[in-house]
Motif scaffolding. Structure first.
Motif, PDB file in Angstrom:
ATOM      1  N   VAL A  38       0.935  -0.991  -0.016  1.00  0.00           N
ATOM      2  CA  VAL A  38      -0.004  -0.049   0.087  1.00  0.00           C
ATOM      3  C   VAL A  38       0.653   1.279  -0.334  1.00  0.00           C
ATOM      4  O   VAL A  38       0.455   2.323  -0.877  1.00  0.00           O
ATOM      5  CB  VAL A  38      -0.936  -0.167   1.234  1.00  0.00           C
ATOM      6  N   ARG A  39       2.169   1.320   1.137  1.00  0.00           N
ATOM      7  CA  ARG A  39       2.612   2.191   0.779  1.00  0.00           C
ATOM      8  C   ARG A  39       2.943   2.987  -0.509  1.00  0.00           C
ATOM      9  O   ARG A  39       3.393   3.729  -0.704  1.00  0.00           O
ATOM     10  CB  ARG A  39       3.674   2.389   2.025  1.00  0.00           C
ATOM     11  N   ASP A  40       4.405   1.871  -1.521  1.00  0.00           N
ATOM     12  CA  ASP A  40       4.516   1.843  -2.630  1.00  0.00           C
ATOM     13  C   ASP A  40       3.361   2.233  -3.427  1.00  0.00           C
ATOM     14  O   ASP A  40       4.223   3.198  -4.022  1.00  0.00           O
ATOM     15  CB  ASP A  40       4.841   0.376  -2.863  1.00  0.00           C
ATOM     16  N   LEU A  41       2.424   2.027  -3.801  1.00  0.00           N
ATOM     17  CA  LEU A  41       1.283   2.512  -3.998  1.00  0.00           C
ATOM     18  C   LEU A  41       1.257   3.303  -4.445  1.00  0.00           C
ATOM     19  O   LEU A  41       1.070   4.686  -5.248  1.00  0.00           O
ATOM     20  CB  LEU A  41       0.052   1.597  -4.728  1.00  0.00           C
ATOM     21  N   VAL A  42       1.249   3.816  -2.770  1.00  0.00           N
ATOM     22  CA  VAL A  42       0.496   5.782  -2.066  1.00  0.00           C
ATOM     23  C   VAL A  42       1.946   6.457  -3.104  1.00  0.00           C
ATOM     24  O   VAL A  42       1.309   8.054  -3.415  1.00  0.00           O
ATOM     25  CB  VAL A  42       0.273   6.118  -0.777  1.00  0.00           C
ATOM     26  N   ASN A  43       3.195   5.933  -2.845  1.00  0.00           N
ATOM     27  CA  ASN A  43       4.248   6.323  -3.397  1.00  0.00           C
ATOM     28  C   ASN A  43       4.453   7.099  -4.258  1.00  0.00           C
ATOM     29  O   ASN A  43       4.641   7.901  -4.766  1.00  0.00           O
ATOM     30  CB  ASN A  43       5.637   6.000  -2.626  1.00  0.00           C
ATOM     31  N   HIS A  44       3.953   5.569  -5.694  1.00  0.00           N
ATOM     32  CA  HIS A  44       4.126   6.087  -7.001  1.00  0.00           C
ATOM     33  C   HIS A  44       2.805   7.111  -7.154  1.00  0.00           C
ATOM     34  O   HIS A  44       3.339   7.931  -8.011  1.00  0.00           O
ATOM     35  CB  HIS A  44       3.851   4.419  -7.343  1.00  0.00           C
ATOM     36  N   VAL A  45       1.845   6.965  -7.197  1.00  0.00           N
ATOM     37  CA  VAL A  45       0.768   7.910  -7.168  1.00  0.00           C
ATOM     38  C   VAL A  45       1.393   9.305  -6.457  1.00  0.00           C
ATOM     39  O   VAL A  45       1.381  10.185  -7.426  1.00  0.00           O
ATOM     40  CB  VAL A  45      -0.506   7.206  -6.890  1.00  0.00           C
ATOM     41  N   THR A  46       1.882   9.716  -5.525  1.00  0.00           N
ATOM     42  CA  THR A  46       2.245  10.836  -5.239  1.00  0.00           C
ATOM     43  C   THR A  46       3.209  11.430  -6.106  1.00  0.00           C
ATOM     44  O   THR A  46       3.391  12.761  -6.084  1.00  0.00           O
ATOM     45  CB  THR A  46       2.684  10.566  -3.645  1.00  0.00           C
ATOM     46  N   GLY A  47       4.353  10.471  -6.418  1.00  0.00           N
ATOM     47  CA  GLY A  47       5.278  11.184  -7.634  1.00  0.00           C
ATOM     48  C   GLY A  47       5.341  11.440  -8.621  1.00  0.00           C
ATOM     49  O   GLY A  47       5.876  12.711  -8.976  1.00  0.00           O
ATOM     50  N   GLU A  48       3.963  10.478  -8.524  1.00  0.00           N
ATOM     51  CA  GLU A  48       3.026  11.593 -10.384  1.00  0.00           C
ATOM     52  C   GLU A  48       2.633  12.212 -10.271  1.00  0.00           C
ATOM     53  O   GLU A  48       2.769  13.165 -10.656  1.00  0.00           O
ATOM     54  CB  GLU A  48       1.736  10.300 -10.638  1.00  0.00           C
ATOM     55  N   HIS A  49       2.379  13.102  -9.142  1.00  0.00           N
ATOM     56  CA  HIS A  49       1.310  13.758  -8.861  1.00  0.00           C
ATOM     57  C   HIS A  49       2.057  15.584  -8.738  1.00  0.00           C
ATOM     58  O   HIS A  49       1.984  16.416  -8.411  1.00  0.00           O
ATOM     59  CB  HIS A  49       0.677  14.008  -8.216  1.00  0.00           C
ATOM     60  N   LEU A  50       3.455  15.136  -8.021  1.00  0.00           N
ATOM     61  CA  LEU A  50       4.732  15.838  -7.531  1.00  0.00           C
ATOM     62  C   LEU A  50       4.723  16.468  -9.243  1.00  0.00           C
ATOM     63  O   LEU A  50       5.426  17.609  -8.811  1.00  0.00           O
ATOM     64  CB  LEU A  50       5.959  15.070  -6.699  1.00  0.00           C
ATOM     65  N   TRP A  51       5.239  15.455 -10.268  1.00  0.00           N
ATOM     66  CA  TRP A  51       5.156  15.370 -11.757  1.00  0.00           C
ATOM     67  C   TRP A  51       4.656  17.045 -12.099  1.00  0.00           C
ATOM     68  O   TRP A  51       5.002  17.379 -12.972  1.00  0.00           O
ATOM     69  CB  TRP A  51       6.026  14.272 -12.311  1.00  0.00           C
TER      70      TRP A  51
END
Length: 190
Positions: free
Chosen positions: A42-55
């Motif tokens: 769950v944390r890895d997935l949220v990290n991925h989506v958070t990174g996408e939205h930082l970009w």
């Protein structure tokens, strides 16, 4: 480019809000649990989506991948995944609210209209929102209008995404339910 309402960008903003509700609802003991995404908790997935939205604000503002650099590589959640998501979501939301569908976005695989980037980001939010719900034991219901938009987009692009390793092969199902069809088309078992 002209779209009927709600636009992809409006659906992205709604998707950001819906994903955020799920992030805030993750039980403390579920952050390390697996998701339908191979090798992602769950944390890895949220990290991925958070990174996408930082970009997103950078790319929608015309910056290139090289200009953004590696500032969002690795763990972008730190000690507070919910707060990190909130900051990224706020900036991404603001960028999508003012974005032009015809603006050029410089992606890793070439220049594309912002509308194409938006279709990809909406797909990411809807599908990973379901992944997050499944992994965290939350309500898996998806917004029907967003599902319909992503399903049409994915039906046109699933083979290419599978070939690129973005998705696994589609899962065979026997239902006309759009949400189930979308999840199965993305290589997940509804």
């Amino acid at each position: 480019m002209t779209e009927v309402s709600p636009t992809t960008f409006e659906l992205i903003v709604q998707g950001i809000d819906a994903f955020g509700e799920k992030v805030r609802a993750v039980p403390t003991d579920r952050w390390a649990t697996p998701t339908p995404c191979a090798d992602w908790s769950v944390r890895d997935l949220v990290n991925h989506v958070t990174g996408e939205h930082l970009w997103a604000p950078h790319l929608l503002d015309g910056e290139t991948i090289a200009q953004v650099g590696d500032r969002y590589d690795g763990d972008v959640l730190g000690d507070s995944p919910v707060a990190a998501w909130g900051r990224a979501a706020q900036a991404s939301r603001a960028a999508w609210l003012t974005a032009s569908p015809d603006a050029v976005v410089h992606l890793s695989f070439g220049d594309n209209p912002a509308l194409e980037y938006g279709q990809q980001m909406l797909s990411d939010l809807v599908i990973h929102g379901w992944d997050l719900a499944r992994g965290a034991g939350l309500d898996e219901t998806m917004e029907p209008t967003a599902v319909a938009r992503v399903l049409v987009y994915l039906e046109a692009n699933a083979k290419a995404w599978e070939s690129a390793g973005i998705f696994a092969a589609p899962v065979a199902i026997h239902t006309a339910d759009p949400a189930s069809r979308l999840i199965a088309l993305s290589g997940r078992k509804p």
